[in-house]
Design a protein around this motif. Structure first.
Motif, PDB file in Angstrom:
ATOM      1  N   ASN A  32       0.860  -1.172   0.000  1.00  0.00           N
ATOM      2  CA  ASN A  32       0.000   0.000   0.000  1.00  0.00           C
ATOM      3  C   ASN A  32       0.909   1.239   0.000  1.00  0.00           C
ATOM      4  N   ASP A  98       3.770  -0.359   3.886  1.00  0.00           N
ATOM      5  CA  ASP A  98       2.654  -1.163   4.390  1.00  0.00           C
ATOM      6  C   ASP A  98       2.468  -2.322   3.429  1.00  0.00           C
ATOM      7  N   ARG A 100       1.250  -6.364   2.466  1.00  0.00           N
ATOM      8  CA  ARG A 100       0.449  -7.549   2.726  1.00  0.00           C
ATOM      9  C   ARG A 100       1.227  -8.727   2.139  1.00  0.00           C
ATOM     10  N   TRP A 104      -4.249 -13.416   2.095  1.00  0.00           N
ATOM     11  CA  TRP A 104      -5.150 -13.507   3.242  1.00  0.00           C
ATOM     12  C   TRP A 104      -4.647 -12.721   4.440  1.00  0.00           C
ATOM     13  N   ASN A 105      -3.457 -12.088   4.331  1.00  0.00           N
ATOM     14  CA  ASN A 105      -2.898 -11.313   5.433  1.00  0.00           C
ATOM     15  C   ASN A 105      -3.504  -9.913   5.469  1.00  0.00           C
ATOM     16  N   ILE A 106      -3.357  -9.270   6.634  1.00  0.00           N
ATOM     17  CA  ILE A 106      -3.630  -7.845   6.722  1.00  0.00           C
ATOM     18  C   ILE A 106      -2.345  -7.106   6.405  1.00  0.00           C
ATOM     19  N   PHE A 107      -2.483  -5.812   6.168  1.00  0.00           N
ATOM     20  CA  PHE A 107      -1.284  -5.011   5.917  1.00  0.00           C
ATOM     21  C   PHE A 107      -0.496  -4.831   7.217  1.00  0.00           C
ATOM     22  N   LYS A 108       0.811  -4.899   7.096  1.00  0.00           N
ATOM     23  CA  LYS A 108       1.710  -4.703   8.229  1.00  0.00           C
ATOM     24  C   LYS A 108       2.799  -3.720   7.822  1.00  0.00           C
TER      25      LYS A 108
END
Length: 121
Positions: A32, A98, A100, A104-108
């Motif tokens: 992102n 940011d 992913r 299936w992951n969220i952004f980190k």
């Protein structure tokens, strides 16, 4: 595992230019926002510039008109072109993204190790 690696820092005279680059590698499904922060000795880390995946960018007032952020989504890289550098730009510059890693992951949020920029005669 996601890694961000910066390059391009160094010593430059006032009025000079430098180009920082940051490459993201590892397991990456999508990225992102990508950002550049900096931290000068004795000061808090501050946001310098950011760019969305669509290419929209924002800058700190102190660097507007002098710095340009860009990214290559295909290569997962972000760059910061710094012109008309001033001694006040001296700091460690950090890349942030940011990411992913899997669909299936969220952004980190991930950080690079930092690269030193010194503006001095």
């Amino acid at each position: 595992q996601v890694q961000l690696v910066e390059s391009g820092g160094g010593l430059v005279q006032p009025g000079g230019s430098l180009r920082l680059s940051c490459a993201a590698s590892g397991t990456i499904f999508s990225i992102n926002a990508m950002k550049w922060y900096r931290q000068a000795p004795g000061k808090q880390r501050e946001l310098v510039a950011s760019i969305t995946s669509g290419g929209s960018s924002n800058y700190a007032d102190s660097v507007k008109g002098r710095f340009t952020i860009s990214r290559d989504n295909a290569k997962n890289t972000v760059s910061l072109q710094m012109n008309s550098l001033e001694p006040e730009d001296t700091a460690v510059y950090y890349c942030n993204a940011d990411v992913r890693p899997e669909r299936w992951n969220i952004f980190k949020s991930y950080w690079g190790q930092g690269t030193q920029v010194t503006v001095s005669l």
